[in-house]
Design an enzyme around this catalytic site. Sequence first.
Site: not given
Ligand code: UT7
Length: 323
Positions: A113, A250, A280
Site C-alpha cells: 500500500c 492512502h 482500498n
Molecule cells: O492498506 C493496508 C493497511 N491496512 C489497513 O490499514 C487496515 C487496518 N485495519 C482496519 O481498517 C480495521 O481493523 C478493519 C476495518 C479491518 C476491522 O475493523 P475493526 O474495528 O478493527 O474490527 P475488528 O477486526 O476488531 O472486528 C470487530 C468485529 C469482529 O467480531 P467479534 O469478534 O467482535 O464478534 C469481527 O468478526 O467485526 C467482525 N467483522 C465483521 N462483521 C461484519 C469483521 N469483518 C466483518 C465484516 N462484516 N465484513
Amino acid sequence: MIRSVVRGFGAALPKRVVTNRELEETVDTSDEWIVQRTGIRQRYVAGEGETTASLGAEAAQNALDNAGLTVADIDLIICATSTPDNTFPATAVNIQNRLGMHHGFAFDLQAVCSGFVFAMSTADLHIRCGMAKRVLVIGAETFSRILDWTDRTTCVLFGDGAGALVLEAMECEGSDTDRGVLTSQLRSDGAHKDKLFVDGGPSTTGTVGHLRMEGREVFKHAVGMITDVIEAAFTATGTTAADIDWLVPHQANRRIIDASAKKLGIPLEKVVVTVDLHGNTSAASIPLALSVAAADGRIKQGDLVMLEAMGGGFTWGAVLLRW
Ligand code: UT7
C-alpha cells in the site's frame, strides 16, 4: 537545483462497481458494518480483459493527455503494484509496450500500500540525479484477484484501479516555496510481516495465494507510523501542519485517515477522501485520490500537498510536494 514537478495526472477504474449491499448477498456482512468501520460504500472490481497492466496503461495515457505529452517525452516508467499481470516480466514493461513506447526503461516497485509513495521517491531520485527528465509514476492494482472472497474480514475492504502522474525535471531555487517534490520519508520493518501478507508466491507455494490480514493489529500501528513520517517530512522542510493545503492519504480506512489528521492538527476539510468510492486500492489509492481532487479543482498549482501511506511489510512513508 532540479526538482520533480507534477506535469499531469490520470486515473482508470474497472467498469464494474460492487456495492456493500451486493457483498451482503455473498458473505456475512452488512452495509452498516462496512460503512461504520471503514467508510467504504463501494469498490470497483476488474472483469474479463481488465488487468493491472490494462488499467495502468489507461491511467498513464490519461496522465500523458492531461500533461499534453506523448510517450516520446517519457524516459522512465515506474509501476507500483503487488498484483502484477505476470510474475515476470514487470507490469511496467507491459504498460510501456501497451503505450507504444520502445525507448527508455521501465520497472515495477513493490511496497504494497506504500508503493506509490516509494515510487514517487524513486522517480524523484532518478530525476534529480539526471537519469530521467520525465517519469510516468503509476500505481495500479487488481487486489480482487488475490482476495479470499469467503473471508469477510478482508474481502469487503479492497478494490481495483490505477492512477498515474507525470513528473518532470524543473530548475528551482532550492527553497520550500519551490514546486515539486520537497522531501520523501520512507520506512519499513519486516518484523510485522505476519500481520498483512499473501499466503503464496513463486518461491514458496508456487501459487498466487490470498491476502491475509490481522486488521486490528494493522490498525493499532497505522496512526503512529503515519504521523511519525509526516512529522519527519515537516522537520526536513521546515514546514508545519498549518502550511498544508491538502493531505492525500492512502485510502484504507476512514477512521485511520480521520485519526491521523486529528493527531497532526490538519482540519478534515483539507483531507482528500475517496475510500468511500474506491475502497482500498493499495498502491493505486493515492494517485486515484490525487486525480479526483486535481480534476475537480481542489488541488491547484502551488498547493502544498502531503502524501502518506502505510501497508504490508510493514512499509510506510510520506512525500511532501508543491503541486
Ligand atoms: O492498506 C493496508 C493497511 N491496512 C489497513 O490499514 C487496515 C487496518 N485495519 C482496519 O481498517 C480495521 O481493523 C478493519 C476495518 C479491518 C476491522 O475493523 P475493526 O474495528 O478493527 O474490527 P475488528 O477486526 O476488531 O472486528 C470487530 C468485529 C469482529 O467480531 P467479534 O469478534 O467482535 O464478534 C469481527 O468478526 O467485526 C467482525 N467483522 C465483521 N462483521 C461484519 C469483521 N469483518 C466483518 C465484516 N462484516 N465484513
